[in-house]
Write a protein that holds these residues in place. Structure first.
Motif, PDB file in Angstrom:
ATOM      1  N   LEU A   1      32.233  48.698  29.926  1.00 14.21           N
ATOM      2  CA  LEU A   1      32.144  48.802  31.380  1.00 14.21           C
ATOM      3  C   LEU A   1      32.309  50.247  31.827  1.00 14.21           C
ATOM      4  O   LEU A   1      31.623  50.716  32.751  1.00 14.21           O
ATOM      5  CB  LEU A   1      33.198  47.912  32.055  1.00 14.21           C
ATOM      6  N   ALA A   2      33.201  50.985  31.161  1.00 20.79           N
ATOM      7  CA  ALA A   2      33.361  52.409  31.496  1.00 20.79           C
ATOM      8  C   ALA A   2      32.066  53.160  31.224  1.00 20.79           C
ATOM      9  O   ALA A   2      31.645  54.023  32.006  1.00 20.79           O
ATOM     10  CB  ALA A   2      34.518  53.004  30.690  1.00 20.79           C
ATOM     11  N   ALA A   3      31.407  52.792  30.116  1.00 22.89           N
ATOM     12  CA  ALA A   3      30.145  53.458  29.771  1.00 22.89           C
ATOM     13  C   ALA A   3      29.061  53.169  30.803  1.00 22.89           C
ATOM     14  O   ALA A   3      28.160  53.996  31.029  1.00 22.89           O
ATOM     15  CB  ALA A   3      29.687  52.993  28.380  1.00 22.89           C
ATOM     16  N   ALA A   4      29.160  51.992  31.470  1.00 22.62           N
ATOM     17  CA  ALA A   4      28.161  51.625  32.481  1.00 22.62           C
ATOM     18  C   ALA A   4      28.412  52.331  33.807  1.00 22.62           C
ATOM     19  O   ALA A   4      27.590  52.225  34.725  1.00 22.62           O
ATOM     20  CB  ALA A   4      28.156  50.109  32.689  1.00 22.62           C
TER      21      ALA A   4
ATOM     22  N   ALA B   1      47.212  42.355  34.960  1.00 23.15           N
ATOM     23  CA  ALA B   1      47.043  43.336  33.884  1.00 23.15           C
ATOM     24  C   ALA B   1      45.582  43.396  33.454  1.00 23.15           C
ATOM     25  O   ALA B   1      45.030  44.485  33.212  1.00 23.15           O
ATOM     26  CB  ALA B   1      47.940  42.977  32.695  1.00 23.15           C
ATOM     27  N   ALA B   2      44.929  42.243  33.386  1.00 20.74           N
ATOM     28  CA  ALA B   2      43.508  42.222  33.036  1.00 20.74           C
ATOM     29  C   ALA B   2      42.703  42.965  34.106  1.00 20.74           C
ATOM     30  O   ALA B   2      41.796  43.759  33.788  1.00 20.74           O
ATOM     31  CB  ALA B   2      43.021  40.779  32.897  1.00 20.74           C
ATOM     32  N   GLY B   3      43.035  42.722  35.365  1.00 21.80           N
ATOM     33  CA  GLY B   3      42.338  43.400  36.459  1.00 21.80           C
ATOM     34  C   GLY B   3      42.521  44.900  36.415  1.00 21.80           C
ATOM     35  O   GLY B   3      41.575  45.678  36.671  1.00 21.80           O
ATOM     36  N   GLU B   4      43.721  45.326  36.061  1.00 22.70           N
ATOM     37  CA  GLU B   4      43.967  46.766  35.983  1.00 22.70           C
ATOM     38  C   GLU B   4      43.189  47.396  34.834  1.00 22.70           C
ATOM     39  O   GLU B   4      42.689  48.526  34.958  1.00 22.70           O
ATOM     40  CB  GLU B   4      45.473  47.027  35.840  1.00 22.70           C
ATOM     41  N   ALA B   5      43.078  46.675  33.720  1.00 22.12           N
ATOM     42  CA  ALA B   5      42.305  47.202  32.589  1.00 22.12           C
ATOM     43  C   ALA B   5      40.840  47.403  32.988  1.00 22.12           C
ATOM     44  O   ALA B   5      40.219  48.426  32.643  1.00 22.12           O
ATOM     45  CB  ALA B   5      42.399  46.247  31.395  1.00 22.12           C
ATOM     46  N   ILE B   6      40.282  46.443  33.722  1.00 16.43           N
ATOM     47  CA  ILE B   6      38.894  46.554  34.159  1.00 16.43           C
ATOM     48  C   ILE B   6      38.755  47.649  35.211  1.00 16.43           C
ATOM     49  O   ILE B   6      37.794  48.451  35.188  1.00 16.43           O
ATOM     50  CB  ILE B   6      38.402  45.198  34.712  1.00 16.43           C
ATOM     51  N   ALA B   7      39.726  47.710  36.140  1.00 16.61           N
ATOM     52  CA  ALA B   7      39.640  48.709  37.221  1.00 16.61           C
ATOM     53  C   ALA B   7      39.740  50.124  36.661  1.00 16.61           C
ATOM     54  O   ALA B   7      39.036  51.035  37.116  1.00 16.61           O
ATOM     55  CB  ALA B   7      40.739  48.461  38.250  1.00 16.61           C
ATOM     56  N   ARG B   8      40.612  50.326  35.675  1.00 18.47           N
ATOM     57  CA  ARG B   8      40.746  51.645  35.064  1.00 18.47           C
ATOM     58  C   ARG B   8      39.432  52.089  34.435  1.00 18.47           C
ATOM     59  O   ARG B   8      39.121  53.284  34.376  1.00 18.47           O
ATOM     60  CB  ARG B   8      41.836  51.628  33.984  1.00 18.47           C
ATOM     61  N   ALA B   9      38.632  51.111  33.968  1.00 22.26           N
ATOM     62  CA  ALA B   9      37.330  51.427  33.370  1.00 22.26           C
ATOM     63  C   ALA B   9      36.251  51.592  34.426  1.00 22.26           C
ATOM     64  O   ALA B   9      35.069  51.777  34.091  1.00 22.26           O
ATOM     65  CB  ALA B   9      36.942  50.315  32.382  1.00 22.26           C
ATOM     66  N   GLY B  10      36.649  51.482  35.710  1.00 20.38           N
ATOM     67  CA  GLY B  10      35.656  51.628  36.770  1.00 20.38           C
ATOM     68  C   GLY B  10      34.879  50.362  37.050  1.00 20.38           C
ATOM     69  O   GLY B  10      33.895  50.388  37.791  1.00 20.38           O
ATOM     70  N   GLY B  11      35.303  49.251  36.485  1.00 19.80           N
ATOM     71  CA  GLY B  11      34.596  47.984  36.674  1.00 19.80           C
ATOM     72  C   GLY B  11      35.139  47.193  37.850  1.00 19.80           C
ATOM     73  O   GLY B  11      36.176  47.512  38.419  1.00 19.80           O
ATOM     74  N   ARG B  12      34.383  46.163  38.206  1.00 19.41           N
ATOM     75  CA  ARG B  12      34.803  45.256  39.277  1.00 19.41           C
ATOM     76  C   ARG B  12      35.401  44.001  38.654  1.00 19.41           C
ATOM     77  O   ARG B  12      34.882  43.491  37.659  1.00 19.41           O
ATOM     78  CB  ARG B  12      33.602  44.896  40.164  1.00 19.41           C
ATOM     79  N   PHE B  13      36.473  43.484  39.279  1.00 19.64           N
ATOM     80  CA  PHE B  13      37.236  42.377  38.684  1.00 19.64           C
ATOM     81  C   PHE B  13      37.503  41.317  39.742  1.00 19.64           C
ATOM     82  O   PHE B  13      37.833  41.628  40.884  1.00 19.64           O
ATOM     83  CB  PHE B  13      38.573  42.896  38.140  1.00 19.64           C
ATOM     84  N   VAL B  14      37.363  40.060  39.352  1.00 28.20           N
ATOM     85  CA  VAL B  14      37.703  38.936  40.222  1.00 28.20           C
ATOM     86  C   VAL B  14      38.607  37.982  39.448  1.00 28.20           C
ATOM     87  O   VAL B  14      38.388  37.716  38.258  1.00 28.20           O
ATOM     88  CB  VAL B  14      36.432  38.208  40.718  1.00 28.20           C
ATOM     89  N   ASP B  15      39.631  37.483  40.142  1.00 31.77           N
ATOM     90  CA  ASP B  15      40.510  36.455  39.579  1.00 31.77           C
ATOM     91  C   ASP B  15      39.885  35.095  39.846  1.00 31.77           C
ATOM     92  O   ASP B  15      39.573  34.767  40.993  1.00 31.77           O
ATOM     93  CB  ASP B  15      41.884  36.558  40.256  1.00 31.77           C
ATOM     94  N   GLY B  16      39.679  34.322  38.793  1.00 31.15           N
ATOM     95  CA  GLY B  16      39.064  33.006  38.947  1.00 31.15           C
ATOM     96  C   GLY B  16      39.946  31.901  38.403  1.00 31.15           C
ATOM     97  O   GLY B  16      40.786  32.137  37.530  1.00 31.15           O
ATOM     98  N   ALA B  17      39.772  30.719  38.935  1.00 29.98           N
ATOM     99  CA  ALA B  17      40.504  29.549  38.441  1.00 29.98           C
ATOM    100  C   ALA B  17      39.556  28.363  38.467  1.00 29.98           C
ATOM    101  O   ALA B  17      38.960  28.061  39.494  1.00 29.98           O
ATOM    102  CB  ALA B  17      41.721  29.255  39.308  1.00 29.98           C
ATOM    103  N   ILE B  18      39.399  27.744  37.310  1.00 27.38           N
ATOM    104  CA  ILE B  18      38.556  26.555  37.203  1.00 27.38           C
ATOM    105  C   ILE B  18      39.445  25.334  37.325  1.00 27.38           C
ATOM    106  O   ILE B  18      40.354  25.136  36.513  1.00 27.38           O
ATOM    107  CB  ILE B  18      37.806  26.528  35.851  1.00 27.38           C
TER     108      ILE B  18
END
Lengths: 288, 288
Positions: free
Chosen positions: A85-88, A108-125
């Motif tokens: 994601l950072a590469a993108a 923590a998962a959201g922060e890992a994605i955000a640090r890479a410059g990606g977009r993150f959504v919390d989902g629940a099925i």
């Protein structure tokens, strides 16, 4: 079919492959990763029409990545996608963590994605894997990017964005919903077993039949359905305990449920003593 | 009216006086003791047609003594009647402990009565105090003498002897039934509060309305009804914890419920912060 109709679902487990099949039926293309998965996953993926792809290809082609893995693997999967994601450089897909994890883990998962410059959504099925002809489970979505996922509705998924709710809220919803339904199953199992130990089982059944018939009918389904899932519910109850927080004494309710489910899981896989007692209470098995 | 139609109910609390009124309506005479009780008890006893009597007179005239007191007073009441029952040399009334006590406590009460040569039955009242025109609560009865209480049916009480069940079984029934109903209320309260703290309250309400409408309707009644009773439920949850037994991890479910009810009792009597949050969740109060 545009590239925007391509999503990724990692991994092709029971839920992931059923969701993929639903998306394919609505004209979507579903990529998946088989890294580290066995032959059963490969077969499920093929049967669901999923296309195997590497992480770089997933990030290049998919509009959305749905992370649907065992809870213990959720954070590692987000961290694995941080590099591609950072590469993108911000042009990659939205990463949606759909897993039954605690609020701290999903943050923590959201922060890992955000640090890479990606977009993150919390989902629940919430609900069972989709089956042909049925509506399928609900996908609750929270976080600032949750509104970007309208395309999933066009792919046959029942999405429910949680307006204004932060990352963590969808996971909190999943935990609190599971805490109610599976907590009730734990309470009922605990009391049926204690009543039977004290010789009060038949009277408890009679009184419930008279004054709580809806609960008794529910127990007749939910308790036997639990036996085969109890081993998975142990970690889920522990996550709910942590979600409540040790500062709140009611966290012990879920710690106790975890201990009960651990014991019933072992019993269901072995002697069938306590699960047999519950069956006899419910009248689903002959007296023994 | 024969002497066999005279019973005693100690004490004239809300349940005791309502039961006495039902018995009087069916032609029975109800004696009671006002020792250590205040003016409110005196008025309730008079309004229910109960006759004040000393312990010796109760033992001499009554066919049955129904012990209906706060759980903490149950054993002391049985011990108090041991001396007059011993003096009656086996000709005294059957002593029925109807209280929400643990199995060990009711066994100790039974031993105190048996040592005095008296007859003892374990009783459990399930349901609300009888009201005019309604069937009233069920009186479950266990122990070898439980079959001797058929006269109570003639006095308008819904008795349910537990065939072959020992002293302790009626109390176990009461505890396990209360553990299910009040345990469910604890689970729901815990999850509503945790979801609201995490911003997931409205979504939890929406999902319950869709997939668990019976439970949500139940919570709309049982959670607000709990606030004013939570202070009494603390000791009851602790009794259920002991009934389950410390060797069983699920005893923690009820320890946690006791802690929650203690906090909600204080909140309901004071700031109304958490109970107000539950009300808002249920939609019974305007958003605040």
């Amino acid at each position: 079919m545009s590239a925007r109709m391509t999503i990724a679902i990692v991994a092709p487990g029971a839920m992931g492959s059923a969701v993929a099949r639903r998306v394919a039926e609505h004209g979507g293309t579903v990529l998946t990763s088989l890294a580290g998965r066995g032959e059963a996953s490969r077969r499920r993926a093929a049967a669901a029409g999923m296309q195997e792809a590497g992480d770089d290809e997933i990030v290049a082609r998919a509009a959305v990545i749905l992370s649907i893995v065992p809870p213990a693997d959720a954070l590692a999967l987000a961290e694995r996608f941080a590099a591609p994601l950072a590469a993108a450089a911000g042009a990659g897909p939205v990463f949606v963590d759909c897993n039954a994890v605690g609020v701290e883990t999903v943050r923590a998962a959201g922060e890992a994605i955000a640090r890479a410059g990606g977009r993150f959504v919390d989902g629940a099925i919430i609900g069972l894997p989709p089956k042909p002809g049925e509506a399928g489970p609900a996908f609750y979505l929270s976080g600032p990017e949750a509104g970007d996922l309208g395309l999933l509705a066009g792919l046959g998924l029942a999405i429910r964005p949680m307006a204004g709710a932060p990352v963590g809220a969808a996971s909190a919803l999943k935990l609190s919903y599971a805490g109610i339904t599976k907590g009730l199953t734990a309470v009922a199992s605990a009391m049926v077993l204690a009543a039977e130990r004290a010789g009060a089982g038949p009277a408890l059944h009679a009184e419930l039949a008279l004054s709580q018939p809806e609960l008794l009918a529910r127990f007749g389904k939910t308790l036997p359905d639990m036996y085969g899932k109890a081993y998975r519910w142990v970690a889920e109850m522990e996550a709910i305990r942590d979600f409540v927080g040790r500062d709140f004494p009611e966290s012990a309710v879920f710690a106790g449920a975890a201990g009960l489910y651990a014991r019933l899981a072992a019993d269901a896989a072995g002697p069938r003593a306590e699960t047999g007692t519950i069956d006899r209470f419910l009248g689903t098995r002959e007296p023994g």
